[in-house]
Structure formats: structure tokens, C-alpha cells
Design a protein around this motif. Structure first.
Motif, short mmCIF file in Angstrom:
data_model
loop_
_atom_site.label_atom_id
_atom_site.label_comp_id
_atom_site.label_asym_id
_atom_site.label_seq_id
_atom_site.Cartn_x
_atom_site.Cartn_y
_atom_site.Cartn_z
N GLN A 165 -25.26 43.54 -3.39
CA GLN A 165 -24.22 43.43 -2.37
C GLN A 165 -22.88 43.18 -3.06
OE1 GLN A 165 -24.86 40.76 1.05
NE2 GLN A 165 -22.87 39.85 0.58
N LEU A 178 -33.66 37.03 0.88
CA LEU A 178 -33.09 36.71 2.18
C LEU A 178 -33.80 37.48 3.29
CD1 LEU A 178 -30.76 35.21 3.66
CD2 LEU A 178 -29.38 37.28 3.33
N HIS A 234 -26.48 39.98 7.09
CA HIS A 234 -25.82 38.68 7.26
C HIS A 234 -25.33 38.49 8.69
CE1 HIS A 234 -25.90 37.66 2.98
NE2 HIS A 234 -25.56 38.93 2.74
N ASP A 235 -24.80 39.55 9.29
CA ASP A 235 -24.31 39.43 10.67
C ASP A 235 -25.46 39.13 11.63
OD1 ASP A 235 -21.69 39.79 10.06
OD2 ASP A 235 -21.58 41.90 10.66
N ARG A 286 -26.39 35.47 11.10
CA ARG A 286 -25.34 34.59 11.62
C ARG A 286 -25.35 34.56 13.15
NH1 ARG A 286 -21.32 37.29 9.99
NH2 ARG A 286 -21.28 36.46 7.88
#
Length: 997
Positions: free
Chosen positions: A747, A761, A808-809, A812
Motif C-alpha cells: 500500500q 489486516l 481501510h474505509d 473504519r
């Protein structure tokens, strides 16, 4: 300054700032640049007075978008060349007279393909068509929309469309002419167009491009837009070359362009035709891009003996050089010692088209600006080299197989190597093969012979293995030595040869017989002739527009199949051929197949023609139209060799295919079948080792690079002590349950994260990991940088590629919903700009529905202040027009809020007349009062003019002040003291108290 700057009007000064930035900075950098004294000409003057008249001088029919004549230009008895020169000279003379000596704003629009100051727009025909469809608000499924998107195809419903097939700008004109906002030409100046095009070259998002096109659409008529499209595509075709324009502008313009590739320099340094270049200014310069010498084409195939004769051998020296022609990008390297930069050396890299590649290959040996090449070549030069210019070819070299790779992989390999901090000797990398030295330690070597320049190259460059190497050559003395060398390079899948005269000097921007290309088709009887049936056609562009310019040929699956059998007429795609056809050949093929072609339907492809690609979606090399073999023709073609390719159903294809003749004596079922071709292939392979047969199958270049494979390591599962511990991936959840991820790269954005950490992750939240493109469904492919394997997957166009940011979004958003005690976590839908690294065209509209017109997601909370700011900045402002002072004041008056209490508006709507008086002191006071009245928005008029509201008289003067007309009964009589008091108070005071003071 070249002109007196005091003579420059305000509009010209504003345009200078608009186009070039602060004038003070320009004066410091270009102290002798010419100034335009007046505003640049309207944009439409370019085509009404230059482009259209130039096209009128051509004998062939003009494009539909340019048929409107601009009137007579020049005498009818002039030759076309003389007429063109007259038109250009007349336009330049008008510019000098009405604008000034700075012709650069016009020059960069006249020959946009030579403008190096403006970046590429990143827009091709289909992208522009998509923007125009949005701008004109037409249905994307309408006939007009399809006409623009499928611009190479002849129109089906509109007769006029057939004449513009292959001419994208002409096709756009047809569509735009039906729905213009304005019919008359617009008011955009050449400076405004340049400034707006600069903005277009700097934006990347489609929404930003749309706003700019909308601005053009509102301010231009269809013909102006058509020429604008040609400028953006850099496809002018106006009947005059850049050499013609440069020569007419200044006798030395072409010379300066050849050594600098800079239109700005030509226009700013050579604006006076009487001032000529000095001898010291006509040679190449260090750190300035020049136009390289090019190898000549052999338009007519001739014998090698004739080609060698053109190299000008002498009885004393009959030698010529044979070099392999490399499949890469022409590149010039400039290097100079500079103690002020990291490593003490500064580099520049430019391509043949003057594109700066320092960002890719590097500016210095060390530091942040050391690129994919410079940090590996510290030992490439001899110690005594202080400055040098090298000419060569940048190619891609695969270290695993130790062989050159096709040109299409160069940029990807360079980006990958730029990140290779350890200098690992595996994978693909850029390699500069140098074949000429043009400048050494302050001396221009172009006037010297090739042999002398090569000696200088060998003494100055030591080279670095597979990084920077001197390109080898063979010295030959007879034409008989060419063919064996050509067979050798073709067998190794090379492009061909270049023949060079060692006695020649270097000639900038020139194709001549000192350097000559030799490609496989020049060899006598090289390759077997193959008779194959045509199964598809591709429409051409330009002068071939509206008709097939190349054809897809296939091999019959089963010649013995009978009608009704599934294999009857069935063909596998084999190769695409477009070279070698004459006008008569095209006409003969068209005459035999007229009315038998069918448009290719991507959703329902014909069952009898199979293309290359994956089983689920065989669409590689998809033709525009297809034809049944029984309705088709047989072509006899030849080729240099056969090579493997996944672009065709046969998995192999012809290299350098060339049409020989139309086989009118053969029926479709007598064309070559798969089994017959394979027999021929096997026979050639058997005989080649004994007789070096001409038809050669390309040997597989890829060999096993290693004897053992590296063990496959999946993050979180390895027990090896060499594997670093995986970082903590956060709290676990089942967010990605049932999903399989193929993570291809690290990333990079918004923060860097190694691939193993990213895999950990995903696994922590329930996702499964694979290490290759598998059949697992649903499979989510993730990448954040364009490595070779990523580019390969993009080319196959079978799946979308997602950025790691989506992972990640999702996490989150799930955590935010959990904190708010909302419903169970869910996966966010993909957002086209934020989440997609590569997006299939078919999915684009679906993904655009996940965000509003400003890019704000419906299903995701805004992540941070920066994202909020970006969304707000993308929103249009409420008032797009410029501020109108008078309209604003009138609007406030209409709403009962007059501005008479503001100093600069307090006398608005008032007219003042002054009485006659010979007293000098009063005249001084009266003049001061006039100035204050005007500044405060009032009008000073003559006595007797209608509508006077105030009469200013001397103290004790007559109340009418000698006024006549209808103003005497309406005007208030005041003294200069009242005006002075209003000025001091900043608002109107009562006239009665101050009318006599």
C-alpha cells in the motif's frame, strides 16, 4: 525590452499575466523577449484566416467540419505551395501589425504537436466523446452519441456521417452543429484558449475536464469546437508542415528548433527576421533537448546492393556499419558535473518527442532524485568526462531470461526499478543502449564523422552491465553480409537492422540515406506465403476513414465439416494484416464483399469466429465487423516469423505480416486450416536446423530462471524463523467473511503499508488470501502501484482492481457504526475515484451511482477534514460571472438599501453641473469638487443637459448659474463647500445647510 513597455495596453498586459505568470518574473528570466502591444486575435481568426484557407489550397476534399470557405486568398494562378506561403505570411503580418511580435500564443495552437511547454492532456477520442456527451446532455445510447464514440465506423442513419468516418473531429462537428449554444463565432481570444488548455493539461479528474469543456461549449460555436478538438488531439492536418511555418517565421527557426525543440525560444529569440543566428548558436547545447537524426525508410523494396550504394562508399573506404534495430524508445542523455547537487553530477533525459524523463530515470546519482537508471551508473563514464551528450535507445531488459522485452513494458519496468533500492539483479529493468556521442567536454561533435564520434564514445563511456551499454555494430564491406545478419536478428525476435555510413556527419531532425532501416519484408523470399480467409475488418482513420484498412485472418477449424455441423465455417483468429495493400487491392476486396459484412456485437459474438482471450470473454483484437468465410475472400500473406501471442485464438500469430495478393483463384474452403498450418510449422522446424529455412518459428525466449521455487508464504501462516513477525492488525471481526483477496502490491496511499501487514489486516477481519489470480469467487484484486504483473492483468481487462484504501474505509466505517450502535457492519460499495485502481468500462456507470455529483459517498462517512475540503473545493461557486458593480448597486437600490452613505457610492445617480466663474480660486475649488464627485459615483455634465440634479455655484452667485434647458427648475443649487463637507463626512449631508458654502 524589445519594445517600449509604456505602449502596451491594459488588455495585452493582462494577457501576459494570464498566459505566462507575473511579468516581473518573465522580465528577469527572458529580458529580451518581445512584447505584444495589444490583445491577441480572436481564436476564430486562426481557422477563418489560416486553417480553412490552407485547406482550400489542397486538391482533395476538405473535412466536413472545415468546408466553410473564408473567401478568396491569393491569386488563382499561384501554385498550391506559393498560395500556402502567402496565406501564412499574411496571417503573421497581420499579427505583427495588430498584436505585436510575440507570436508564441498562436504558434503553439498552429503546430500543437511541437509544443513541449504544455503537458499532454491524457485525452483520446473516446474520452473526448464521453465529455461531449455530458456537455451536450444527449443520451449516451442515442445515435449521435454512438456516432462520436464509434467514430471510425460509417454512420448507419445519417448519410453525412459516412464522409467523416475515421475523422473524429469531423464527426463531432456533425453532432455539435445540431445543438449549438451559439451560431456565430465566440469571443474567446487566443490567449484565453491557451490559458484554458493549460488548465486542461493539469487536471486529471473527469469532472474537472467536464467543467473546462463546458466552458468551451458555452463560448464557442461548433466550428471553433471542432478545431479545438484537433488542437487537443494534436492532429491538425491543415496542409502545411511545421517546417513551413518555422521557415516563414524566421530563416533560422528550423535550425534553432532542431537544437532546442522549443517553440518558445523560436518565437522569443527569433522574432526579428533580420537578426540571424550566429555560428555559435546553431549547434547543440548541453541540457537542451535537440531533434535527433532518424533512419530513412525504404519506400520501394530494392536490392541490398542498391541500399549499400546509397551509403556513399568510396574506393578507399567501402565499409558500412550494421546495427541491430532495437524495440525501445529513442533517448538522449545529457550529463554535466555540478558540485551543488547530490553526487556532484546532473542528468537530463529526453525522448525523441522532447518529453522529459528525468522523473523516471533520474537527475542525480544520489538522493531523492536518483531514478531508475542514474543511481546504477556511477562507474559508467571515464574519470576525465566532465560533460557529455549521448544518443541511444532505452529498452526493457529481462534479467531472468537475459533478453530484451517488448517496448510496451518499458515504463512499467522503469517505475518498478525506481523503487528497487537494493539493485536486485532479477526482473525487468530499463537499459540504455548508446550508439552515438554528440557532445564531449564542451565540444559539439555533430560536425564530425560517425567513425570519429564512435571513437569518442568508446573512450568516454565504459558502460555498466545491463544498465548503460555501448550498442555493438558490425563493419561490413559487401551487401551480401546484410541478409545473414537480418536472419539472425529476426530469429531472435528483433525488429530489424540499421545500416549506417561511418563517413557521415550527424544531421539534426533529418531522415537521409546515411542511416537506413532494414526490416524483414526487405528480404527476398523470407517467409512462407500463407493463404488465409478473412473473417473480420477494422475501419481506418484519416484518408482510410469509412472503409476497412486492415483485416483479421483466421484458420479453418475443420475443412471437412458439412453444412449444419457446428464446425462448418468455424475459424480461429490468427493474425491481423494492414500492410502491403494498394488502393486497387482495397477496391477489389470491397467489391467482392460488399453488403456481406455484419457489425460485431460484443455481447453476442458470432459462433463461427473465435477470438483470443479467456474462455469467459474472448474479445482480444475484436474487429469492427465480421464476415462469414463463405462470403469472404482469401488473402496471400507473408511474414518474417511466427511468435506466441495471447491476442489471437491460435495462441500464436505472424510477426510482421504483409499482404502479397488477393487469391481470386481460391474458394474460402481452400484456405489454410489449423491442421495444415501445424503440419507446415512442424516441417519448417525440422528443416530449419539443416538448411536455415527462411520461415522461422520464434523460439521461446522465456526459460526457467531458477531451478528451485521460493516457498509460498501466506501472511500469518509461516513458521519460518526468517519471516518477520506480522504487526498487530487491530481487533478481529467477520467483516470480510466469505471474501477472497489477491493482494498484488504494497500500500502506498494514504500511508505506506507492506503487503504482509495488509494481508494480516484482511485475515484479522475474516478474509482469505491467495497469491495468484484464481477462480475463487468473489475475488477482490488489490493493488496500489503499477508493477508488471498488475499491468498484465489490466491488459486482460477481465477484473476490476481495488486500492487498499477500500479495505481501510470498510474497517473504519464498521467501527464507526459499532460505536454508534448501528446495525451490523456492511461492506462499502466501491467509489470510482477513491477506491478503484483499475475500473472496467462496463462497471463505470454502476459505481458512479455510489457517489453524488460532487464525489461525496452515499454509504460512507467523510474520513477527515482534507476529504471534506476536497469535496467543497470541487463544488461550483454560486456566481460564475464576473462582478458587475452597476448591477449590484441597482439591485441594492431596488431592495431599499441605497449606498449613498458609502464614500465611493454617495453621489451615484446624481448629475452635477458647474456655473461659469472667472475667479481663479473658485476654479481650483471647483476642479477639486469635480474629482470628488466622480470618485463618489457621480456624473459631471455640461450646463443645459437634461436630468441635472445639482448646480454648483460660487458663493453669492446667481442661483441659476446661467443654466438653460429643463434642468434649472429641478436642480438643487449648492456650493463647493457642500461637496467638501460630504467628502469629509463620507455621506451626503443636507443641501439646505451647505448650499452656499
Amino acid at each position: 525590452m524589445a519594445e517600449d513597455t509604456a505602449m502596451i495596453d491594459d488588455d495585452a498586459a493582462k494577457e501576459v499575466t494570464l498566459m505566462y505568470g507575473r511579468e516581473e518574473d518573465l522580465d528577469e528570466k527572458y529580458p529580451n523577449r518581445p512584447n505584444n502591444l495589444h490583445k491577441t486575435l480572436p481564436f476564430h481568426s486562426l481557422f477563418t484566416e489560416l486553417f480553412n484557407p490552407l485547406l482550400d489550397t489542397q486538391k482533395k476534399n476538405r473535412p466536413a467540419a472545415s468546408r466553410r470557405r473564408a473567401g478568396p486568398h491569393g491569386a488563382s494562378n499561384l501554385s498550391p505551395v506559393e498560395a500556402r506561403r502567402n496565406i501564412i505570411e499574411r496571417f503573421i503580418a497581420k499579427w505583427r501589425k495588430e498584436v505585436g511580435n510575440d507570436f508564441y500564443p498562436a504558434m503553439r495552437l498552429v503546430i500543437p504537436e511541437k509544443d513541449r511547454d504544455r503537458a499532454m492532456y491524457g485525452l483520446k477520442e473516446k474520452a473526448i466523446a464521453k465529455l461531449l456527451i455530458r456537455v451536450t446532455k444527449i443520451n449516451k445510447d442515442s445515435e449521435d452519441a454512438k456516432l462520436m464514440v464509434n467514430w471510425k465506423l460509417p454512420g448507419q442513419l445519417h448519410k453525412a456521417s459516412s464522409s467523416t468516418a475515421g475523422d473524429f473531429a469531423g464527426r463531432c462537428y456533425e453532432v455539435l452543429a445540431k445543438r449549438p449554444i451559439r451560431n456565430e463565432v465566440g469571443d474567446m481570444s487566443i490567449a484565453e484558449v491557451n490559458n484554458t488548455l493549460d488548465q486542461l493539461s493539469q487536471v486529471g479528474a473527469e469532472d474537472q475536464q467536464y467543467k473546462i469543456f463546458l466552458r468551451f461549449y458555452r463560448r464557442m460555436n461548433p466550428e471553433e469546437l471542432t478545431w479545438l478538438i484537433r488542437i487537443i488531439l494534436r492532429q491538425m492536418k491543415i496542409g502545411a508542415t511545421e517546417k513551413t511555418f518555422l521557415d516563414i517565421w524566421h530563416p533560422d527557426a528550423e535550425t534553432l528548433f532542431n537544437i532546442s525543440s522549443n517553440l518558445r525560444r523560436i518565437c522569443w529569440e527569433l522574432y526579428d527576421p533580420k537578426v540571424r543566428l550566429g555560428g555559435e548558436d546553431s549547434g547543440i547545447t548541453l541540457m537542451q533537448c535537440f531533434q535527433p537524426q532518424l533512419a530513412a525508410f525504404q519506400k520501394q523494396v530494392g536490392s541490398f546492393e542498391k541500399m549499400v550504394a546509397k551509403l556513399s562508399p568510396t574506393p578507399e573506404d567501402d565499409s558500412f556499419w550494421i546495427e541491430e534495430k532495437l524495440d525501445g524508445e529513442r533517448m538522449q542523455l545529457h550529463m554535466v558535473e555540478d558540485p551543488d547537487v547530490p553526487g556532484g553530477t546532473r542528468f537530463s533525459f529526453w525522448s525523441r518527442k522532447a518529453k522529459d524523463y528525468c522523473y523516471l530515470y533520474g537527475k542525480h546519482f544520489d538522493g531523492e532524485e536518483a531514478g531508475a537508471l542514474t543511481r546504477f551508473i556511477k562507474s559508467a563514464f571515464s574519470p576525465n568526462v566532465k560533460s557529455i551528450i549521448l544518443d541511444g535507445e532505452m529498452i526493457t531488459w529481462d534479467m531472468d531470461v537475459d533478453h530484451i522485452v517488448g517496448f510496451g513494458t518499458l515504463k512499467t519496468a522503469a517505475i518498478s526499478e525506481k523503487e528497487n533500492k537494493t539493485g536486485t539483479d532479477t526482473g525487468q529493468r530499463p537499459l540504455l543502449r548508446v550508439f552515438d556521442c554528440l557532445y564531449l567536454n564542451g565540444r559539439d561533435l555533430t560536425p564530425y564523422t560517425l567513425r570519429d564520434r564512435r571513437n569518442a564514445l568508446n573512450s568516454a563511456v565504459k558502460g555498466v552491465h545491463r544498465r548503460l551499454e555501448v550498442h555493438p555494430y558490425k563493419e561490413a564491406h559487401s551487401h551480401t553480409e546484410i541478409e545473414p545478419e537480418l536472419r539472425k536478428v529476426v530469429a531472435e525476435a528483433s525488429e530489424g537492422l540499421v545500416l549506417k555510413s561511418p563517413r557521415s556527419r550527424y544531421r539534426l531532425n533529418d531522415r537521409n540515406d546515411d542511416w537506413m532501416k532494414v526490416k524483414p519484408e526487405y528480404m527476398s523470399e523470407f517467409g512462407e506465403s500463407l493463404d488465409c480467409v478473412v473473417v473480420g475488418g477494422y475501419f481506418g482513420s484519416g484518408h482510410r476513414g469509412g472503409a476497412h484498412s486492415s483485416f483479421l485472418c483466421g484458420l479453418l477449424v475443420n475443412k471437412n465439416a458439412k453444412e449444419g455441423d457446428p464446425e462448418y465455417e468455424k475459424c480461429f483468429s490468427f493474425f491481423k494484416v494492414g500492410g502491403g495493400f494498394s488502393r486497387e487491392d482495397y477496391a477489389a476486396i470491397r467489391g467482392r464483399t460488399e453488403g456481406k459484412w455484419k457489425d460485431w456485437d460484443q455481447r453476442r459474438p458470432p459462433p463461427i469466429v473465435e477470438l483470443g482471450g479467456h474462455v469467459e470473454n474472448r474479445q482480444h483484437e475484436r474487429p469492427d465487423q465480421w464476415i462469414r468465410p463463405s462470403d469472404s475472400v482469401v488473402l496471400e500473406c507473408k511474414a518474417a516469423s511466427v511468435e506466441s501471442s495471447d491476442k489471437f485464438r491460435m495462441a500464436i500469430t505472424l510477426r510482421f505480416p504483409r499482404f502479397k495478393q488477393l487469391r481470386t483463384d481460391k474458394r474460402w474452403d481452400q484456405a489454410l486450416s489449423i491442421s495444415e498450418f501445424m503440419e507446415l510449422k512442424d516441417s519448417v522446424e525440422r528443416e530449419h536446423s539443416e538448411k536455415e529455412k527462411e520461415f522461422k518459428i520464434e523460439q521461446s525466449r522465456r526459460k526457467k530462471a531458477r531451478t528451485t521455487k521460493k516457498p509460498l508464504v501466506v501472511a500469518g501462516t509461516s513458521t519460518s524463523t526468517d519471516v518477520l513477525s506480522t504487526p498487530y492488525a487491530g481487533p478481529q471481526s467477520g467483516l470480510f467473511d466469505g471474501l477472497t483477496f489477491y493482494l498484488m502490491t504494497d500500500q502506498l496511499h494514504p500511508t505506506k503499508l507492506a503487503k504482509p501487514a495488509l494481508e494480516a489486516l484482511v485475515k484479522a477481519h475474516g478474509g482469505a488470501i491467495v497469491q495468484r489470480d484464481s477462480a475463487a469467487q468473489p475475488l477482490i484484486v488489490v493493488a496500489d502501484k503499477r508493477l508488471v504483473k498488475v499491468s498484465s492483468l489490466e491488459k486482460r481487462a477481465t477484473t476490476n482492481i481495488v486500492k487498499p484504501l477500500w479495505i481501510h474505509d470498510c474497517i473504519r466505517q464498521a467501527e464507526a457504526d459499532a460505536d454508534a450502535e448501528n446495525s451490523a457492519p456492511y461492506l462499502l460499495p466501491f467509489e470510482p475515484n477513491r477506491h478503484m485502481f483499475y475500473l472496467l468500462d462496463a462497471d463505470e456507470l454502476d459505481l458512479e451511482a455510489h457517489v453524488d455529483e460532487h464525489g461525496d459517498a452515499y454509504a460512507r462517512d467523510i474520513s477527515d477534514v482534507a476529504e471534506m475540503r476536497a469535496i467543497l473545493n470541487a463544488m461550483p461557486t454560486k456566481f460564475e460571472t464576473t462582478f458587475n458593480r452597476d448591477m449590484f448597486v441597482a439591485q441594492l437600490d431596488d431592495h431599499g438599501r441605497p449606498l449613498t452613505n458609502l464614500k465611493s457610492y454617495m453621489f451615484s445617480h446624481a448629475k452635477f453641473a458647474f456655473a461659469d466663474c472667472d475667479d481663479c480660486a473658485w476654479q481650483v475649488d471647483a476642479q477639486l469638487a469635480r474629482n470628488r464627485i466622480r470618485f463618489a459615483g457621480g456624473a459631471v455634465v455640461d450646463k443645459g443637459e437634461s436630468g441635472v440634479t445639482h448646480l454648483v455655484v460660487p458663493e453669492g452667485g446667481a442661483r441659476d448659474g446661467g443654466m438653460d434647458g429643463d434642468g434649472s427648475g429641478l436642480a438643487r443649487v449648492v456650493g463647493v463647500g457642500w461637496v467638501r463637507k460630504c467628502w469629509e463626512e463620507g455621506t451626503r449631508v443636507d443641501e439646505e445647510r451647505w448650499q452656499w458654502g
